[in-house]
Design a protein around this motif. Structure first.
Motif, PDB file in Angstrom:
ATOM      1  N   PHE A  10       0.833  -1.202   0.000  1.00 52.94           N
ATOM      2  CA  PHE A  10       0.000   0.000   0.000  1.00 52.94           C
ATOM      3  C   PHE A  10       0.871   1.256   0.000  1.00 52.94           C
ATOM      4  N   ILE A  11       1.945   1.257   0.785  1.00 49.22           N
ATOM      5  CA  ILE A  11       2.850   2.408   0.820  1.00 49.22           C
ATOM      6  C   ILE A  11       3.509   2.608  -0.544  1.00 49.22           C
ATOM      7  N   LEU A  12       3.927   1.499  -1.175  1.00 47.86           N
ATOM      8  CA  LEU A  12       4.537   1.596  -2.501  1.00 47.86           C
ATOM      9  C   LEU A  12       3.555   2.163  -3.517  1.00 47.86           C
ATOM     10  N   LEU A  13       2.292   1.768  -3.418  1.00 47.24           N
ATOM     11  CA  LEU A  13       1.271   2.290  -4.315  1.00 47.24           C
ATOM     12  C   LEU A  13       1.102   3.793  -4.130  1.00 47.24           C
ATOM     13  N   LEU A  14       1.052   4.239  -2.879  1.00 45.59           N
ATOM     14  CA  LEU A  14       0.949   5.672  -2.612  1.00 45.59           C
ATOM     15  C   LEU A  14       2.151   6.434  -3.170  1.00 45.59           C
ATOM     16  N   LEU A  15       3.336   5.858  -3.016  1.00 42.90           N
ATOM     17  CA  LEU A  15       4.550   6.520  -3.502  1.00 42.90           C
ATOM     18  C   LEU A  15       4.549   6.626  -5.025  1.00 42.90           C
ATOM     19  N   VAL A  16       4.082   5.585  -5.704  1.00 40.14           N
ATOM     20  CA  VAL A  16       4.032   5.615  -7.166  1.00 40.14           C
ATOM     21  C   VAL A  16       3.074   6.704  -7.646  1.00 40.14           C
ATOM     22  N   VAL A  17       1.893   6.763  -7.037  1.00 38.29           N
ATOM     23  CA  VAL A  17       0.902   7.767  -7.440  1.00 38.29           C
ATOM     24  C   VAL A  17       1.396   9.173  -7.121  1.00 38.29           C
ATOM     25  N   ALA A  18       1.880   9.375  -5.888  1.00 44.26           N
ATOM     26  CA  ALA A  18       2.381  10.699  -5.505  1.00 44.26           C
ATOM     27  C   ALA A  18       3.584  11.095  -6.352  1.00 44.26           C
ATOM     28  N   GLY A  19       4.466  10.139  -6.631  1.00 40.41           N
ATOM     29  CA  GLY A  19       5.647  10.424  -7.446  1.00 40.41           C
ATOM     30  C   GLY A  19       5.284  10.871  -8.844  1.00 40.41           C
ATOM     31  N   ILE A  35       2.447  20.083  -4.294  1.00 37.58           N
ATOM     32  CA  ILE A  35       1.100  20.330  -4.817  1.00 37.58           C
ATOM     33  C   ILE A  35       0.735  19.260  -5.837  1.00 37.58           C
ATOM     34  N   GLY A  36       1.697  18.912  -6.697  1.00 34.58           N
ATOM     35  CA  GLY A  36       1.449  17.870  -7.692  1.00 34.58           C
ATOM     36  C   GLY A  36       1.139  16.529  -7.050  1.00 34.58           C
ATOM     37  N   ALA A  37       1.862  16.208  -5.965  1.00 32.90           N
ATOM     38  CA  ALA A  37       1.617  14.947  -5.267  1.00 32.90           C
ATOM     39  C   ALA A  37       0.215  14.918  -4.669  1.00 32.90           C
ATOM     40  N   ILE A  38      -0.226  16.035  -4.098  1.00 35.34           N
ATOM     41  CA  ILE A  38      -1.561  16.108  -3.490  1.00 35.34           C
ATOM     42  C   ILE A  38      -2.641  15.903  -4.548  1.00 35.34           C
ATOM     43  N   TYR A  39      -2.506  16.613  -5.676  1.00 37.83           N
ATOM     44  CA  TYR A  39      -3.492  16.446  -6.743  1.00 37.83           C
ATOM     45  C   TYR A  39      -3.503  15.006  -7.264  1.00 37.83           C
ATOM     46  N   PHE A  42      -5.373  12.656  -4.836  1.00 37.39           N
ATOM     47  CA  PHE A  42      -6.821  12.874  -4.812  1.00 37.39           C
ATOM     48  C   PHE A  42      -7.472  12.509  -6.145  1.00 37.39           C
ATOM     49  N   VAL A  43      -6.697  12.512  -7.224  1.00 40.02           N
ATOM     50  CA  VAL A  43      -7.242  12.189  -8.536  1.00 40.02           C
ATOM     51  C   VAL A  43      -7.195  10.692  -8.810  1.00 40.02           C
ATOM     52  N   CYS A  44      -6.076  10.048  -8.494  1.00 44.57           N
ATOM     53  CA  CYS A  44      -5.898   8.639  -8.854  1.00 44.57           C
ATOM     54  C   CYS A  44      -6.441   7.663  -7.812  1.00 44.57           C
ATOM     55  N   MET A  45      -6.293   7.986  -6.527  1.00 44.31           N
ATOM     56  CA  MET A  45      -6.691   7.020  -5.502  1.00 44.31           C
ATOM     57  C   MET A  45      -8.190   6.706  -5.511  1.00 44.31           C
ATOM     58  N   PRO A  46      -9.081   7.676  -5.803  1.00 45.50           N
ATOM     59  CA  PRO A  46     -10.503   7.294  -5.902  1.00 45.50           C
ATOM     60  C   PRO A  46     -10.767   6.278  -7.004  1.00 45.50           C
TER      61      PRO A  46
END
Length: 354
Positions: A10-19, A35-39, A42-46
């Protein structure tokens, strides 16, 4: 429905999306990585949450029940809606902390969000189809050459499936089995096992030996499966007219694991341990017990406090030269108050081992 990931995954998934969000911000704006990581989150995780049936489960079921063209168009529409909603929420939160956050994604942002989510969803679906352990083993090529190792097997078989099929037909029976196997999935995941195969009305579950015996994970898994069936007995009776009656057998030992196949690859397990587990499951009806475990495996772990064992002596196992010590397991959560799960098992559909 829980995330079917380990904490590390799960942490790796978050890092890939945020990265991906950080990379986009640096390439396009030369700044604003946070800012890019936050967007991105919020865009990909849903989208990923939707695909994992964490949000909008009814919509998910309707979309996946459509024909292929309808499924593709509906999925894209849902993804786009989630991108717009996630982007607006991220922008609103940034504005609350004083940053002039944007509220509407550009076409580039929309396409990139879909391009990032798509491959992740594809990998997760393949992983779900194969199982986590098998998926990783196939990726790493661990079993391209046969490997000898110790494993524990749990065979879970449905009693009376033939009579159920005669009464309700094959389609209804398949629906019944699908729900039963889905009920098994969470306990298997919780206790670190993997479902190796479905053979008719039986499921074959396996663990590396150390993982299975640590805190008696394999026993806890078997008990949890039966406990969940009993806890939802009223729903089973309402939907299918009866509660599934299961037999389970546990045994462990040395096996040979190998990757086989040409067009379709599969990791399969060979050896006396697998066949003995299947034969042990067949003894459940003969001995009128719901869960059996070999004495050899039982000696190598400590029983949970809520589980009691009963020594049933040694029994001859077909295809095995020596007799096998056998014990039965009973859990208070299953058998208190005259639970139907404790009733004698009268029907038997043979699981035929190799």
């Amino acid at each position: 429905m829980r995330w079917r990931f380990s904490t590390l995954e799960f942490i790796l998934l978050l890092l890939v999306v945020a990265g991906s969000g950080v990379a986009y911000a640096w390439v396009v704006y030369g700044d604003g990585g946070l800012i890019g990581a936050i967007y991105a989150l919020f865009v990909c995780m849903p989208i990923l949450a939707f695909e994992r049936r964490i949000i909008f489960r009814r919509v998910y079921r309707k979309v996946h029940g459509l024909s292929t063209p309808g499924f593709l168009l509906s999925s894209i529409a849902v993804y786009i809606a989630l991108v717009y909603a996630g982007f607006a929420i991220a922008g609103s939160l940034l504005r609350l902390v004083g940053h002039p956050g944007e509220m509407m994604p550009s076409l580039n942002v929309l396409l990139i969000a879909l391009a990032i989510s798509g491959p992740i969803i594809f990998v997760l679906r393949v992983r779900e189809l194969l199982g986590r352990d098998v998926f990783i083993s196939l990726l790493t090529g661990r079993y391209r050459k046969p490997v000898q190792e110790e494993r524990v097997f749990l065979f879970v078989d449905l009693a009376g499936s033939t009579s159920f099929a005669e009464r309700f037909g094959d389609l209804r029976t398949q629906e019944y089995l699908g729900r039963l196997f889905a009920t098994m999935a969470d306990p298997v995941l919780r206790y670190g096992g993997s479902i190796d195969d479905y053979v008719g009305d039986a499921a074959v579950i396996t663990w590396p030996f150390d993982r299975a015996t640590a805190d008696a994970a394999c026993i806890r898994c078997a008990v949890d499966i039966l406990d969940r069936i009993e806890a939802e007995a009223h729903r089973w009776r309402k939907d299918y007219g009866e509660v599934p009656r299961l037999r389970a057998a546990l045994h462990g030992g040395t096996i040979v694991a190998a990757e086989i196949g040409v067009d379709r690859h599969k990791i399969t397990y060979f050896g006396d341990t697998v066949n003995t587990t299947a034969r042990l499951e067949g003894l459940c009806r003969t001995l009128d017990r719901q869960i059996l475990i070999s004495a050899d495996l039982l000696r190598r772990m400590r029983l949970p406090a809520s589980v009691r064992s009963e020594d049933l002596g040694e029994h001859e196992i077909k295809g095995r030269g020596q007799k096998l010590g056998v014990s039965s397991l009973r859990a208070a959560s299953l058998f208190q108050g005259g639970s139907k799960s404790a009733a004698p098992i009268l029907d038997h559909d043979d699981f035929r081992p190799t």
